[in-house]
Motif scaffolding. Structure first.
Motif, PDB file in Angstrom:
ATOM      1  N   GLN A  41       0.826  -1.208   0.000  1.00 21.42           N
ATOM      2  CA  GLN A  41       0.000   0.000   0.000  1.00 21.42           C
ATOM      3  C   GLN A  41       0.860   1.258   0.000  1.00 21.42           C
ATOM      4  OE1 GLN A  41      -2.666  -0.388   3.290  1.00 21.42           O
ATOM      5  NE2 GLN A  41      -3.998  -1.821   2.201  1.00 21.42           N
ATOM      6  N   ALA A  42       2.018   1.201   0.630  1.00 22.04           N
ATOM      7  CA  ALA A  42       2.904   2.362   0.701  1.00 22.04           C
ATOM      8  C   ALA A  42       3.777   2.498  -0.540  1.00 22.04           C
ATOM      9  CB  ALA A  42       3.794   2.260   1.938  1.00 22.04           C
ATOM     10  N   GLY A  43       3.790   1.454  -1.383  1.00 25.20           N
ATOM     11  CA  GLY A  43       4.655   1.461  -2.560  1.00 25.20           C
ATOM     12  C   GLY A  43       4.078   2.273  -3.703  1.00 25.20           C
ATOM     13  N   PHE A  44       4.466   1.917  -4.896  1.00 25.93           N
ATOM     14  CA  PHE A  44       4.061   2.650  -6.092  1.00 25.93           C
ATOM     15  C   PHE A  44       2.601   2.365  -6.425  1.00 25.93           C
ATOM     16  CE2 PHE A  44       8.596   1.744  -6.343  1.00 25.93           C
ATOM     17  CZ  PHE A  44       9.086   3.040  -6.431  1.00 25.93           C
ATOM     18  N   HIS A  45       1.862   3.397  -6.741  1.00 27.43           N
ATOM     19  CA  HIS A  45       0.416   3.286  -6.953  1.00 27.43           C
ATOM     20  C   HIS A  45       0.075   2.355  -8.123  1.00 27.43           C
ATOM     21  CE1 HIS A  45      -3.724   4.437  -6.478  1.00 27.43           C
ATOM     22  NE2 HIS A  45      -3.800   4.733  -7.769  1.00 27.43           N
ATOM     23  N   SER A  46       0.827   2.431  -9.211  1.00 22.31           N
ATOM     24  CA  SER A  46       0.525   1.598 -10.374  1.00 22.31           C
ATOM     25  C   SER A  46       0.716   0.116 -10.052  1.00 22.31           C
ATOM     26  CB  SER A  46       1.390   1.988 -11.567  1.00 22.31           C
ATOM     27  OG  SER A  46       2.755   1.828 -11.253  1.00 22.31           O
ATOM     28  N   LEU A  47       1.771  -0.200  -9.301  1.00 19.67           N
ATOM     29  CA  LEU A  47       1.983  -1.600  -8.887  1.00 19.67           C
ATOM     30  C   LEU A  47       0.903  -2.028  -7.911  1.00 19.67           C
ATOM     31  CD1 LEU A  47       5.851  -1.851  -8.359  1.00 19.67           C
ATOM     32  CD2 LEU A  47       4.488  -2.899 -10.148  1.00 19.67           C
ATOM     33  N   TYR A  48       0.519  -1.120  -7.013  1.00 20.16           N
ATOM     34  CA  TYR A  48      -0.516  -1.445  -6.031  1.00 20.16           C
ATOM     35  C   TYR A  48      -1.819  -1.830  -6.719  1.00 20.16           C
ATOM     36  CZ  TYR A  48      -4.146  -0.853  -2.526  1.00 20.16           C
ATOM     37  OH  TYR A  48      -5.233  -1.059  -1.724  1.00 20.16           O
ATOM     38  N   LEU A  49      -2.191  -1.121  -7.764  1.00 21.05           N
ATOM     39  CA  LEU A  49      -3.443  -1.433  -8.461  1.00 21.05           C
ATOM     40  C   LEU A  49      -3.386  -2.813  -9.107  1.00 21.05           C
ATOM     41  CD1 LEU A  49      -4.254   2.013 -10.114  1.00 21.05           C
ATOM     42  CD2 LEU A  49      -5.254   1.009  -8.047  1.00 21.05           C
ATOM     43  N   GLN A  50      -2.233  -3.179  -9.652  1.00 28.57           N
ATOM     44  CA  GLN A  50      -2.088  -4.510 -10.257  1.00 28.57           C
ATOM     45  C   GLN A  50      -2.139  -5.600  -9.193  1.00 28.57           C
ATOM     46  OE1 GLN A  50       1.422  -4.659 -12.692  1.00 28.57           O
ATOM     47  NE2 GLN A  50       0.885  -2.772 -13.760  1.00 28.57           N
ATOM     48  N   VAL A  51      -1.477  -5.360  -8.066  1.00 35.40           N
ATOM     49  CA  VAL A  51      -1.471  -6.338  -6.975  1.00 35.40           C
ATOM     50  C   VAL A  51      -2.878  -6.463  -6.396  1.00 35.40           C
ATOM     51  CG1 VAL A  51      -0.627  -6.805  -4.651  1.00 35.40           C
ATOM     52  CG2 VAL A  51       0.950  -6.045  -6.404  1.00 35.40           C
ATOM     53  N   LYS A  52      -3.580  -5.353  -6.274  1.00 29.39           N
ATOM     54  CA  LYS A  52      -4.925  -5.360  -5.714  1.00 29.39           C
ATOM     55  C   LYS A  52      -5.854  -6.260  -6.527  1.00 29.39           C
ATOM     56  CE  LYS A  52      -8.644  -2.388  -4.206  1.00 29.39           C
ATOM     57  NZ  LYS A  52      -9.207  -1.050  -4.184  1.00 29.39           N
ATOM     58  N   GLU A  53      -5.720  -6.235  -7.853  1.00 31.50           N
ATOM     59  CA  GLU A  53      -6.529  -7.108  -8.708  1.00 31.50           C
ATOM     60  C   GLU A  53      -6.271  -8.581  -8.370  1.00 31.50           C
ATOM     61  OE1 GLU A  53      -6.195  -6.440 -12.909  1.00 31.50           O
ATOM     62  OE2 GLU A  53      -6.295  -4.259 -12.641  1.00 31.50           O
ATOM     63  N   ILE A  54      -5.009  -8.944  -8.226  1.00 37.50           N
ATOM     64  CA  ILE A  54      -4.649 -10.329  -7.913  1.00 37.50           C
ATOM     65  C   ILE A  54      -5.167 -10.711  -6.532  1.00 37.50           C
ATOM     66  CG2 ILE A  54      -2.711 -11.903  -7.500  1.00 37.50           C
ATOM     67  CD1 ILE A  54      -1.218 -10.288  -9.688  1.00 37.50           C
ATOM     68  N   LEU A  55      -5.042  -9.809  -5.562  1.00 40.23           N
ATOM     69  CA  LEU A  55      -5.507 -10.102  -4.207  1.00 40.23           C
ATOM     70  C   LEU A  55      -7.018 -10.263  -4.162  1.00 40.23           C
ATOM     71  CD1 LEU A  55      -3.218  -7.802  -2.031  1.00 40.23           C
ATOM     72  CD2 LEU A  55      -2.906 -10.185  -2.675  1.00 40.23           C
ATOM     73  N   GLU A  56      -7.739  -9.517  -4.979  1.00 44.03           N
ATOM     74  CA  GLU A  56      -9.198  -9.667  -5.048  1.00 44.03           C
ATOM     75  C   GLU A  56      -9.574 -11.032  -5.607  1.00 44.03           C
ATOM     76  OE1 GLU A  56     -11.659  -7.739  -3.869  1.00 44.03           O
ATOM     77  OE2 GLU A  56     -10.146  -6.428  -3.022  1.00 44.03           O
ATOM     78  N   ILE A  57      -8.854 -11.494  -6.616  1.00 44.10           N
ATOM     79  CA  ILE A  57      -9.091 -12.830  -7.180  1.00 44.10           C
ATOM     80  C   ILE A  57      -8.813 -13.884  -6.112  1.00 44.10           C
ATOM     81  CG2 ILE A  57      -8.254 -14.524  -8.856  1.00 44.10           C
ATOM     82  CD1 ILE A  57      -7.713 -12.088 -10.735  1.00 44.10           C
ATOM     83  N   ASN A  58      -7.689 -13.740  -5.403  1.00 41.08           N
ATOM     84  CA  ASN A  58      -7.339 -14.690  -4.347  1.00 41.08           C
ATOM     85  C   ASN A  58      -8.403 -14.711  -3.258  1.00 41.08           C
ATOM     86  OD1 ASN A  58      -4.980 -15.381  -5.618  1.00 41.08           O
ATOM     87  ND2 ASN A  58      -3.699 -14.028  -4.401  1.00 41.08           N
ATOM     88  N   LYS A  59      -8.915 -13.545  -2.916  1.00 41.10           N
ATOM     89  CA  LYS A  59      -9.945 -13.456  -1.880  1.00 41.10           C
ATOM     90  C   LYS A  59     -11.218 -14.173  -2.321  1.00 41.10           C
ATOM     91  CE  LYS A  59     -12.262 -10.105   1.068  1.00 41.10           C
ATOM     92  NZ  LYS A  59     -12.457  -8.675   1.333  1.00 41.10           N
ATOM     93  N   ALA A  60     -11.575 -14.031  -3.595  1.00 42.42           N
ATOM     94  CA  ALA A  60     -12.775 -14.695  -4.118  1.00 42.42           C
ATOM     95  C   ALA A  60     -12.618 -16.215  -4.149  1.00 42.42           C
ATOM     96  CB  ALA A  60     -13.076 -14.169  -5.517  1.00 42.42           C
ATOM     97  N   GLN A  61     -11.385 -16.689  -4.310  1.00 41.76           N
ATOM     98  CA  GLN A  61     -11.135 -18.130  -4.402  1.00 41.76           C
ATOM     99  C   GLN A  61     -10.763 -18.754  -3.065  1.00 41.76           C
ATOM    100  OE1 GLN A  61      -8.024 -18.285  -7.289  1.00 41.76           O
ATOM    101  NE2 GLN A  61      -9.404 -18.044  -9.027  1.00 41.76           N
TER     102      GLN A  61
END
Length: 77
Positions: A41-61
């Motif tokens: 969350q404290a890192g680069f915003h563009s990377l955070y948005l990409q990671v957030k997508e993956i974490l949302e998928i992981n959360k759904a699964q």
């Protein structure tokens, strides 16, 4: 501990490239899950948005992986 910004970038890239969970990334880098979340969350915003997508998928699964682990536990496999 090292440079937090560098670690945050490394964590984000690792999660994006391997499409891994926070738990797996924490284990790989030797930090806690909380540290992974905080660093990303404290890192680069563009990377955070990409990671957030993956974490949302992981959360759904998550419930599916939990069911598989429980089945393995009780079947002895």
């Amino acid at each position: 501990k090292g440079n937090i910004e560098e670690r945050a970038c490394d964590l984000a890239v690792y999660i994006i490239e391997n499409r891994t969970t926070v738990r797996a990334a924490a284990k790989k880098f030797g930090v806690s899950k909380s540290t992974v979340h905080k660093d990303i969350q404290a890192g680069f915003h563009s990377l955070y948005l990409q990671v957030k997508e993956i974490l949302e998928i992981n959360k759904a699964q998550r419930h599916i992986r939990g069911g598989i682990a429980t089945r393995k536990k009780y079947k002895g496999a």
